[in-house]
Each structure stands twice: as structure tokens, then as C-alpha cells.
Write a protein that holds these residues in place. Structure first.
Motif, PDB file in Angstrom:
ATOM      1  N   ASP A 122       0.830  -1.196   0.000  1.00 47.06           N
ATOM      2  CA  ASP A 122       0.000   0.000   0.000  1.00 47.06           C
ATOM      3  C   ASP A 122       0.871   1.255   0.000  1.00 47.06           C
ATOM      4  O   ASP A 122       0.675   2.182  -0.779  1.00 47.06           O
ATOM      5  CB  ASP A 122      -0.908  -0.014   1.228  1.00 47.06           C
TER       6      ASP A 122
ATOM      7  N   TRP B  67       0.267   0.405  -4.428  1.00 54.93           N
ATOM      8  CA  TRP B  67      -1.165   0.507  -4.643  1.00 54.93           C
ATOM      9  C   TRP B  67      -1.740   1.804  -4.090  1.00 54.93           C
ATOM     10  O   TRP B  67      -2.722   2.336  -4.616  1.00 54.93           O
ATOM     11  CB  TRP B  67      -1.886  -0.686  -4.013  1.00 54.93           C
TER      12      TRP B  67
ATOM     13  N   LEU C  87      -4.067   4.117  -6.294  1.00 51.47           N
ATOM     14  CA  LEU C  87      -5.408   4.491  -5.831  1.00 51.47           C
ATOM     15  C   LEU C  87      -5.597   6.001  -5.880  1.00 51.47           C
ATOM     16  O   LEU C  87      -6.669   6.485  -6.290  1.00 51.47           O
ATOM     17  CB  LEU C  87      -5.617   3.971  -4.408  1.00 51.47           C
TER      18      LEU C  87
ATOM     19  N   VAL D 101     -10.112   2.265  -8.948  1.00 52.07           N
ATOM     20  CA  VAL D 101     -10.272   2.427  -7.491  1.00 52.07           C
ATOM     21  C   VAL D 101     -10.625   1.083  -6.867  1.00 52.07           C
ATOM     22  O   VAL D 101     -10.039   0.674  -5.854  1.00 52.07           O
ATOM     23  CB  VAL D 101     -11.358   3.480  -7.179  1.00 52.07           C
ATOM     24  N   LYS D 102     -11.584   0.392  -7.464  1.00 52.94           N
ATOM     25  CA  LYS D 102     -12.013  -0.895  -6.918  1.00 52.94           C
ATOM     26  C   LYS D 102     -10.877  -1.930  -6.971  1.00 52.94           C
ATOM     27  O   LYS D 102     -10.706  -2.722  -6.039  1.00 52.94           O
ATOM     28  CB  LYS D 102     -13.228  -1.411  -7.689  1.00 52.94           C
TER      29      LYS D 102
ATOM     30  N   CYS E 297      -7.602  -1.375  -6.908  1.00 51.68           N
ATOM     31  CA  CYS E 297      -6.594  -1.047  -5.889  1.00 51.68           C
ATOM     32  C   CYS E 297      -7.060  -1.462  -4.499  1.00 51.68           C
ATOM     33  O   CYS E 297      -6.287  -2.032  -3.716  1.00 51.68           O
ATOM     34  CB  CYS E 297      -6.292   0.451  -5.916  1.00 51.68           C
ATOM     35  N   LEU E 298      -8.305  -1.189  -4.201  1.00 49.44           N
ATOM     36  CA  LEU E 298      -8.837  -1.568  -2.891  1.00 49.44           C
ATOM     37  C   LEU E 298      -8.862  -3.083  -2.744  1.00 49.44           C
ATOM     38  O   LEU E 298      -8.589  -3.623  -1.662  1.00 49.44           O
ATOM     39  CB  LEU E 298     -10.242  -0.977  -2.700  1.00 49.44           C
TER      40      LEU E 298
ATOM     41  N   SER F  80      -4.938   0.891   1.191  1.00 48.13           N
ATOM     42  CA  SER F  80      -5.706   1.463   2.285  1.00 48.13           C
ATOM     43  C   SER F  80      -6.619   2.556   1.755  1.00 48.13           C
ATOM     44  O   SER F  80      -6.154   3.495   1.108  1.00 48.13           O
ATOM     45  CB  SER F  80      -4.772   2.041   3.350  1.00 48.13           C
ATOM     46  N   VAL F  81      -7.900   2.444   2.036  1.00 49.62           N
ATOM     47  CA  VAL F  81      -8.854   3.436   1.566  1.00 49.62           C
ATOM     48  C   VAL F  81      -8.617   4.787   2.231  1.00 49.62           C
ATOM     49  O   VAL F  81      -9.002   5.829   1.698  1.00 49.62           O
ATOM     50  CB  VAL F  81     -10.308   2.953   1.815  1.00 49.62           C
TER      51      VAL F  81
ATOM     52  N   LEU G 223     -15.491   5.153  -2.712  1.00 43.33           N
ATOM     53  CA  LEU G 223     -14.603   5.254  -1.552  1.00 43.33           C
ATOM     54  C   LEU G 223     -15.382   5.220  -0.245  1.00 43.33           C
ATOM     55  O   LEU G 223     -14.998   4.540   0.718  1.00 43.33           O
ATOM     56  CB  LEU G 223     -13.759   6.536  -1.642  1.00 43.33           C
TER      57      LEU G 223
ATOM     58  N   HIS H 150     -16.539   1.842   0.636  1.00 41.87           N
ATOM     59  CA  HIS H 150     -15.468   0.961   1.112  1.00 41.87           C
ATOM     60  C   HIS H 150     -14.835   1.440   2.418  1.00 41.87           C
ATOM     61  O   HIS H 150     -13.745   1.016   2.778  1.00 41.87           O
ATOM     62  CB  HIS H 150     -14.385   0.814   0.037  1.00 41.87           C
TER      63      HIS H 150
ATOM     64  N   ALA I  49     -14.183   4.784   3.558  1.00 45.02           N
ATOM     65  CA  ALA I  49     -13.388   6.008   3.655  1.00 45.02           C
ATOM     66  C   ALA I  49     -13.929   6.889   4.779  1.00 45.02           C
ATOM     67  O   ALA I  49     -15.149   7.014   4.969  1.00 45.02           O
ATOM     68  CB  ALA I  49     -13.412   6.765   2.333  1.00 45.02           C
TER      69      ALA I  49
END
Length: 466
Positions: free
Chosen positions: A336, A340, A344, A356-357, A359-360, A365-366, A392, A395, A397
Motif C-alpha cells: 500500500d 497501490w 489508488l 479504485v475498486k 486497488c482496494l 488502504s482506503v 470510496l 469501502h 473512507a
């Protein structure tokens, strides 16, 4: 009369050698002018020490020599506390002659006719005794001093290495005072002194003229000894540099990163060390920290270096090295930090929802931060990327996370004039700022601005967003 015989010394020194028969001689003198003296010699440990003439006769004013034997061979000196000793008893012998049996019977009957003339301490000495004492956790200084008293200068010098390796400043000091030469060893004693963790030994060796190799700072970095590094850099400023390199091109910062010693990294950088150096295989300190999974060291290096995207000779960045580690929580966080997380941030800025999806899903880390403390949600809000904002938040954020200047994602959206994003964030619980701080929103219809209620002020220090 106080005594009948006199010993030439108060102790008998036996030079001990591993696996060999050891012995030593000593001498007694008859103090009587006209009469012979009978002598009895016994040891406190007869099974260990024996004497060649336990009973003997010494003529008037004459001397006799005796040999003390260590009865058994051993790899370890049989030291004892209190030490073993020889007891010397004497009695006058008017006849001048007597058989061994007669003398044995004579001394078997205690009485005023038998004098206890002396007690001679048995001392085991020599380099093998000194080596044995160095290997012990507790080293009685008096025994060590006695042991090396029978050593030659070359033996004293050879003893320096084990003394240094055991980190015994007292032993090193004793050896140097006795004549050991710290400059005559086959290799410098400074690296093992540093590995042993004794600053006092390092100081003694430096004062004695010991050779200072460039690798000493690397040794200190590997063992997390900032105190040693400070001392050496202060006293050897003409010989050492904080960025000195070993045979592989590694600096002390490389070594500290490999071992995860964050304090050493910070110290070296504060002393002018360059955290951006690459070694002979193209690895920066960040590569080593990532390879070993030292999360704190990675975080430290990301703050003080700019080598996040530097590739080694095989084309690998620190991110690639971290990604090769087996799956673990540390690996996830490293990936991360090094890869990543950046991906992100970029995906959130350009509203690449699938990116975005992805990478998560890979473990980014969001709520990760960039160098300014911005999270992906800050970037999506500032750029007006409503789709990315929604993903975000879905997930996890943090809607009110603040950057280094105290700005939340809502502040960013409002300042950039993205009303739709601002309203969406408020609907998801974001604290509401003061509208007067956002002139970009003035052009929007008033009924759309009614959603900004329970107003709160922006941070007092204005931030320039780019």
C-alpha cells in the motif's frame, strides 16, 4: 621461634595448558643454624594437586626444591574460590636423618613440636587461564590479573581479541596496561568491539591507536548503536564519512534500513547522510527496508528520500520487492505504501472507478495518505469525481479525515466549487463548513445551498489547492 623454614614466595604459580600435564617448582629454606628440619607438605585438594616429596629433611641453613603437579589433564583450569593451597609444617629433627615412615608418624601426632610455618597459595596462570576467565559471565578481576601476569607480550596481544569479543572493558584495559599491542593484530579489533556492544571498549581501542576501518560505521548501524557512531564520527572525522561505502556500495543507511533501525536512519540523515544512494546492484535503502518487511523503516525513508520509483538493475522498484514477499499484514501495508496507495490516488483523481475498486481489492488502504496528508477521498472531492467519492465511502473512507493543514474532503469540494460532491458528503455525515469561506459556490441557486446547515468554520490557516 616463629618458624623453622621459609618459603621463597607466598604463592606457587602453575602455568596451565589445555590437555597437558602441568607442574611448578618452589623452594623452602631451613632457618635453623645447627639443626636439621623435617618438613610435611599437604594440599587442600590432594586428588587434584600432588607434591613430589610430601615428607623431607632439610639440613641447617640449606634449601630444598619441590615440584607441585596438577594430577589430571583438562581443557579447563580447575579454579576454585578460595584458591587451593599448600600447607607447610615443620619440626626439628635432632638426629638429622629419618625414614619416610618415621616422618609420617612424626607429623601424624599433633603437638607443640610441629610448627605450621606457611600456607602457599596455588595460582593457575597463563593465556589458557585468561581465555577461560574471559568465557565466563563473571570474571574475577584479581584472577584475570594474576593469569596474565605470566603471559608474554605476544600472548597478551592475542588475548585482546577474545576480550574485545566478550565486551569486557576491564579485561581489555588490563591487557593494554600489561603490554598488549592493539595495532599488532592481524585485523582491526574495532568491528568486533562494536558487535560486542561496548562503547567503553571502542574508546579504549581508539585511545590505543587501533586501526579504524571504513566498515565500523556499518557495524554500528547494524547493531543500532548511535552512541558508537557519534563517538567515531566525532573522533575520526578525517577517516570516516557518514556515507562511507562497503565493498558492495552500501552505506550505513542501507545497513540500518536492512535491519529496520529507524533511529539510525534518522541519525545518519541528520548528519548529512544521503538516503537516496543506490548500491552496486541498484538497491536503495528503501529496497532493503521493503525486502525485509520493516514497515517503520519504509515509512521513515519515504519521508526523507525520493527513491520510491527508482529501479534496481533488474528493473524492480521497492514496490516490486515488497510485492514479492509472502502474504502477510506487513506485506499488505508495504504494498500500500509503495505502490497501490499511489495507484489508488491517481485513480481517484481521474474518476477511474474500476481502478479504485481494483486497488482496494489488492489491499490498498482506503484512508492512505500522500505527502500532504491527503487521502483518496480528498483528491476525489477536490476534483469533483462523484463516482469515485461514492465508491470510496462505500469501502469505508473516513468522511471527515483531515490533511496536514486541517482540511477535510468537504472543504476541498467546497473550495473547488463542486456542489454536488459537497452535498453528497454532507448527506454521508460530513461536518459542514461556513459558506462565506467558499466564493466559488455563490453562483449556485440558493435552494441548493440550503443543505449546508449547522455551519462550522474552516481551519484558520488558508490552504492553496492546486
Amino acid at each position: 621461634m616463629d618458624r623453622l623454614v621459609k618459603a621463597e614466595a607466598k604463592e606457587v604459580e602453575v602455568i596451565f595448558s589445555k590437555g597437558q600435564k602441568c607442574s611448578s617448582s618452589f623452594k623452602l629454606t631451613n632457618l635453623m643454624h645447627t639443626m636439621s628440619v623435617a618438613v610435611s607438605l599437604t594440599t587442600t585438594n590432594p586428588s587434584l594437586f600432588s607434591i613430589n616429596k610430601p615428607f623431607s629433611t632439610i639440613p641447617p641453613l640449606s634449601s630444598a626444591s619441590y615440584i607441585l603437579h596438577l594430577s589430571h589433564t583438562s581443557d579447563q583450569p580447575p579454579l576454585s574460590d578460595p584458591p587451593n593451597a599448600i600447607t607447610v609444617r615443620a619440626t626439628m629433627l635432632p638426629t638429622g636423618k629419618a625414614t619416610a615412615d618415621h616422618l609420617r608418624r612424626l607429623f601424624s601426632r599433633p603437638g607443640p613440636h610441629v610448627f605450621r610455618d606457611a600456607v602457599l597459595t596455588i595460582s593457575l596462570v597463563g593465556p589458557h587461564v585468561a581465555e577461560y576467565l574471559l568465557s565466563q559471565t563473571r570474571q574475577p578481576r584479581n584472577l584475570f590479573t594474576k593469569a596474565i601476569s605470566a603471559c608474554t607480550k605476544s600472548q597478551l596481544t592475542r588475548l585482546l581479541k577474545p576480550a574485545v569479543e566478550h565486551g569486557s572493558a576491564d579485561a581489555v584495559s588490563e591487557l593494554l596496561d600489561a603490554g598488549a599491542d592493539a595495532t599488532a593484530t592481524a585485523e582491526s579489533l574495532m568491528p568486533p568491539a562494536i558487535r560486542a556492544g561496548s562503547l567503553d571498549v571502542v574508546k579504549l581501542l581508539k585511545a590505543s591507536g587501533c586501526e579504524i576501518e571504513k566498515s565500523v560505521l556499518h557495524e554500528a548501524a547494524a547493531t543500532d548503536r548511535i552512541d558508537v557512531m557519534e563517538f567515531l564520527l566525532e573522533r575520526c572525522d578525517d577517516e570516516l564519512e557518514v556515507d562511507s561505502m562497503d565493498s558492495e556500495g552500501r552505506t550505513p543507511i542501507h545497513v540500518a534500513a536492512r535491519e529496520g533501525h529507524v533511529r539510525v536512519i534518522q541519525f545518519c540523515v541528520s548528519m548529512g547522510g544521503n538516503p537516496n544512494f543506490a548500491d552496486s546492484k541498484g538497491w536503495t535503502p528503501l529496497h532493503y527496508a521493503a525486502w525485509k518487511g520493516h514497515l517503520k523503516a519504509v515509512e521513515c525513508l519515504l519521508e526523507c528520500s525520493n527513491v520510491k520509483y527508482v529501479k534496481d538493475r533488474e528493473g524492480r522498484t521497492a514496490f516490486c520487492v515488497a510485492a514479492e514477499r509472502e502474504h502477510s499484514a506487513v506485506r499488505t501495508r508495504l504494498v500500500d505504501l509503495l505502490g497501490w496507495g499511489d495507484t489508488l490516488m491517481r485513480a481517484a483523481r481521474v474518476d477511474d472507478v474500476q481502478g479504485v475498486k481494483r486497488c482496494l481489492g489488492e489491499g490498498a488502504s482506503v484512508n492512505g495518505r500522500d505527502q500532504n496528508g491527503w487521502s483518496p477521498l480528498h483528491w476525489a472531492a477536490f476534483k469533483g469525481r462523484i463516482k469515485s467519492v461514492k465508491v470510496l465511502l462505500e469501502h469505508g473512507a473516513e468522511v471527515d479525515t483531515v490533511d496536514d493543514a486541517g482540511y477535510t474532503p468537504l472543504h476541498c469540494a467546497a473550495e473547488a466549487g463542486h456542489l454536488q460532491v459537497a452535498v453528497f458528503l454532507i448527506s454521508h455525515g460530513a461536518s459542514q463548513p461556513n459558506l462565506k469561506s467558499f466564493p466559488h459556490l455563490a453562483a449556485h441557486p440558493l435552494h441548493l445551498l440550503d443543505s449546508f446547515q449547522n455551519q462550522v468554520s474552516l481551519p484558520s490557516k488558508s490552504k492553496t489547492l492546486v
